[in-house]
Design an enzyme around this catalytic site. Sequence first.
Site, PDB file in Angstrom:
ATOM      1  N   GLU A 189       0.937  -1.204   0.014  1.00 27.41           N
ATOM      2  CA  GLU A 189      -0.051   0.034   0.091  1.00 27.41           C
ATOM      3  C   GLU A 189       0.775   1.233   0.200  1.00 27.41           C
ATOM      4  O   GLU A 189       1.791   1.375   0.910  1.00 27.41           O
ATOM      5  CB  GLU A 189      -0.865  -0.168   1.221  1.00 27.41           C
ATOM      6  CG  GLU A 189      -1.898  -1.279   1.058  1.00 27.41           C
ATOM      7  CD  GLU A 189      -2.594  -1.451   2.710  1.00 27.41           C
ATOM      8  OE1 GLU A 189      -3.132  -2.538   2.851  1.00 27.41           O
ATOM      9  OE2 GLU A 189      -2.186  -0.849   3.460  1.00 27.41           O
ATOM     10  N   GLU A 248      -4.631  -6.869   2.447  1.00 30.16           N
ATOM     11  CA  GLU A 248      -3.396  -7.777   2.648  1.00 30.16           C
ATOM     12  C   GLU A 248      -3.332  -9.412   2.498  1.00 30.16           C
ATOM     13  O   GLU A 248      -2.280  -9.731   2.116  1.00 30.16           O
ATOM     14  CB  GLU A 248      -2.880  -7.512   4.362  1.00 30.16           C
ATOM     15  CG  GLU A 248      -2.346  -6.005   4.576  1.00 30.16           C
ATOM     16  CD  GLU A 248      -3.479  -5.022   4.726  1.00 30.16           C
ATOM     17  OE1 GLU A 248      -4.710  -5.153   4.325  1.00 30.16           O
ATOM     18  OE2 GLU A 248      -3.072  -3.729   4.895  1.00 30.16           O
ATOM     19  N   PHE A 264       1.924  -1.600   8.654  1.00 33.12           N
ATOM     20  CA  PHE A 264       2.402  -1.483   9.757  1.00 33.12           C
ATOM     21  C   PHE A 264       2.258  -2.903  10.341  1.00 33.12           C
ATOM     22  O   PHE A 264       1.502  -3.504   9.966  1.00 33.12           O
ATOM     23  CB  PHE A 264       1.245  -0.585  10.672  1.00 33.12           C
ATOM     24  CG  PHE A 264       1.327   0.739  10.868  1.00 33.12           C
ATOM     25  CD1 PHE A 264       0.977   1.691   9.642  1.00 33.12           C
ATOM     26  CD2 PHE A 264       1.962   1.814  11.727  1.00 33.12           C
ATOM     27  CE1 PHE A 264       0.838   2.983   9.564  1.00 33.12           C
ATOM     28  CE2 PHE A 264       1.880   3.058  11.591  1.00 33.12           C
ATOM     29  CZ  PHE A 264       1.250   3.924  10.548  1.00 33.12           C
ATOM     30  N   ASP A 321       1.330  -4.023  13.014  1.00 34.98           N
ATOM     31  CA  ASP A 321       0.300  -4.021  13.859  1.00 34.98           C
ATOM     32  C   ASP A 321      -1.103  -4.488  12.974  1.00 34.98           C
ATOM     33  O   ASP A 321      -1.924  -4.910  13.354  1.00 34.98           O
ATOM     34  CB  ASP A 321      -0.194  -2.608  14.419  1.00 34.98           C
ATOM     35  CG  ASP A 321       0.835  -1.565  14.857  1.00 34.98           C
ATOM     36  OD1 ASP A 321       1.882  -1.556  14.058  1.00 34.98           O
ATOM     37  OD2 ASP A 321       0.768  -1.615  15.914  1.00 34.98           O
ATOM     38  N   PHE A 322      -0.701  -4.235  11.575  1.00 33.81           N
ATOM     39  CA  PHE A 322      -1.877  -4.909  10.778  1.00 33.81           C
ATOM     40  C   PHE A 322      -1.794  -6.346  10.309  1.00 33.81           C
ATOM     41  O   PHE A 322      -2.840  -6.839   9.795  1.00 33.81           O
ATOM     42  CB  PHE A 322      -1.826  -4.187   9.509  1.00 33.81           C
ATOM     43  CG  PHE A 322      -2.175  -2.523   9.538  1.00 33.81           C
ATOM     44  CD1 PHE A 322      -1.891  -1.771   8.364  1.00 33.81           C
ATOM     45  CD2 PHE A 322      -2.519  -2.106  10.598  1.00 33.81           C
ATOM     46  CE1 PHE A 322      -1.780  -0.311   8.482  1.00 33.81           C
ATOM     47  CE2 PHE A 322      -2.638  -0.742  10.559  1.00 33.81           C
ATOM     48  CZ  PHE A 322      -2.509   0.374   9.630  1.00 33.81           C
ATOM     49  N   HIS A 372      -0.725   1.409  16.488  1.00 33.86           N
ATOM     50  CA  HIS A 372       0.280   1.857  15.449  1.00 33.86           C
ATOM     51  C   HIS A 372       1.502   1.825  15.923  1.00 33.86           C
ATOM     52  O   HIS A 372       2.367   2.541  15.375  1.00 33.86           O
ATOM     53  CB  HIS A 372      -0.194   2.857  14.742  1.00 33.86           C
ATOM     54  CG  HIS A 372      -1.597   3.023  13.830  1.00 33.86           C
ATOM     55  ND1 HIS A 372      -2.786   2.640  14.410  1.00 33.86           N
ATOM     56  CD2 HIS A 372      -1.756   2.812  12.430  1.00 33.86           C
ATOM     57  CE1 HIS A 372      -3.816   2.626  13.557  1.00 33.86           C
ATOM     58  NE2 HIS A 372      -2.929   2.506  12.241  1.00 33.86           N
TER      59      HIS A 372
END
Lengths: 324, 353, 77
Positions: free
Chosen positions: B47, B78, B101, B103-104, B147
């Site tokens: 992205e 993703e 990130f 975190d994703f 994040h």
Amino acid sequence: MDDKTRLDLYRVMVLSRTFEEAILREYHADKKPAFDIGAGLVPGEMHLSAGQEPVAAGVCAHLRAADAVTATHRPHHVAIAHGVDLDKMAAEIFGREGGLGRGRGGHMHLFDPDVHFSCSGIIAEGLPPALGQAFAFSRGEDNRVAVAFTGEGAANQGAFHESLNLAALWKLPVVFVVEDNDWAISVPRDASTCIPSNADRAAAYGIPGQRIDDNDVEAIYTTAGDAVARARAGEGPTLLEIHTLRLWGHFEGDPQAYRPELADVPGQDPIPAYEQRLTQAGILDADAARAIKDEASARVEKAIAFAKSSPVPAPETALDYVFA
Amino acid sequence: MSATETTTAAEGAPAGQSGRKLTTARAMAEGIAQEMERDAGVVVLGEDIGNYGGIFGSTTGLLEKFGRDRVLDTPISETAFIGLGIGAAVEGMRPVVELMFVDFFGVAMDQIYNHMAKIHFESGGNVRVPMVLMTATGGGYSDAEQHSQCLWGTFAHLPGMKVVVPSNPADAKGLMISAIRDDNPVVYMFHKGIMGLPWMAKNPRSVAPVPEEPYETPIGKAAVARAGSDATVVTLSLSVHHALDVAEKMAAEHGVDLEVIDLRSLVPLDSDTILSSVARTGRLLVVDEDYQSFGLSGEIAARVAETDPGLLRAPLRRVAVPDVPIPYARSLERAVLPTPERIEAAVRDLCKA
Amino acid sequence: MAEVVFPRLSENEPDAEGVLATWFVSDGDQVASGQLLGEVMVEKVSGEVLAPAAGQVHLLVGEDQTTRQGEVIARID
């Protein structure tokens, strides 16, 4: 459709069913008196594809060894139809060193790089890698395609929707084949899916969608041919949904108490029906059918024997193959 | 030259470099670009990695150089694009896929840990997945719970993927080149605070000399960022910068000589370098910006204890993020991150006995 | 002798203030024409400072120092 093609379809379906019957036999042979999933020569889960052969045969007839196929936790019919090495596949199901994955993967994790075949036990997650194979192929000159098989239950998973969007957006040479066998384990499709046909979801992604309703190998063959041709021509993905039949349980050991129409099921077996159709068309007779079945039996028993004679992996090698 | 520059030069980058400096972000992008020049099968997906150059600058300049055919902005999908990377790698390409990130990871972890990491093993070694999954980690600029995480302990815990965590520009380039050339899936985790971004406070070590030619920094080998004799500080990523700052201060003001080990890789983990340092100093502090329990710091403690607990002259110390989501308010965030203040306090505690 | 000027990132405000965020070279270094010397920021936009000529660079502003677009931030001779 010419006679040879029709006979080939029949032959592939018979080989596939013969294999599944042999696995069924071997799987249950040493789990008596009461079913113990971890016991015997073929322990673990087992998801057999009896009744779904027309989908595999009809679609894979259009594929070359260089085309990629990703399949599900119920992979054997697709693997056989796409030409996966039968001996090594059997040995992998038996967890032996001579198996496709040296016994590391088992029945749900079959990989045959010679025919670009792979499968996975996670619902819908075989779609994204198929996109990647199609992506790699699209950069070459030989119009190869990828076909991703999945179930009607998978059409509600995020990966399904992400994959359709991305494949459509990038016009990847991929065909999505949804095998609708009515049941996601014990949950019927009308309890899981908001619309009657997943083929209608194709419109949401701007790609063609087609549903075939009667598990008819010839209708599947014709429709799949169009979809594969589109992909090869660079026109992008197609979504096919095929209403098929899960003849046996979701997994071996599944009592199927949830299935009210169970008594009717054997009568819908597509293989005897196709045999009858070819006989009526004068393409097949009892002797020819017998010969095909005997040939399939011989081939399958050879694979089973190969599997049984292949060594059990040594415990000292348990940590091998984590990294290349 | 500072100790960092000498050591990283000795451990992978060609020696004797000064002059041309880059930020970590530009060093990463240069590593990717040089590999893209060398190998037509290297493509970059993710992205905002195209026009934007990556929101943390990891792909700066790549689109202009290589075009949309090889630098592909993806939809917010993703699972689909990480899976696409897997399939392309299976067919012989070398994709570099960015998870914006770390975190994703939750929205795509199945493709990562059940597919990317396991296909090689499941296939008995017959199928390879030579891809790089690069991802931004770390906090310190008030990006809060979802994040600011590091999570390398989580990825290192799951078998089948290598994990590299550069701390400085020279290693960032060398590890990127090594990761792309590796035939295994490599998770490349870069802390946003080391990227040298103009829009985020940066430690001066985020801008440093980087050799111009391509080179590999070995995966699985830690670097001694600062040699010392009084105590061993094992750490990684941005915490290396803080540890070095503390080491300078402790040497100047208190005569304490710290050895700082920059892990650089978690999988494989360089136990030998850690253990030989602890054997010499007898004192161990682990500084880890990931969550404290059930992770990297515990792993290092276990490796020392199962080798020889007698190596330690004092109980080991660890400075990590306590088991709490990372708070938004700056005062709270600073209380939980492994800041130089917390590191210094832990060093004093470790060395007093 | 060549002047290195803070790039005009904001078209609307020609005299906008910004910051010299990062120097990639040290005072007195030899630089090549076109070499990346530094990075600047005006509000949310970052930009590159490239050497207009080869030679020895003399830095006139420090990192994080507030400057204006168009201001001379270094010299090369």
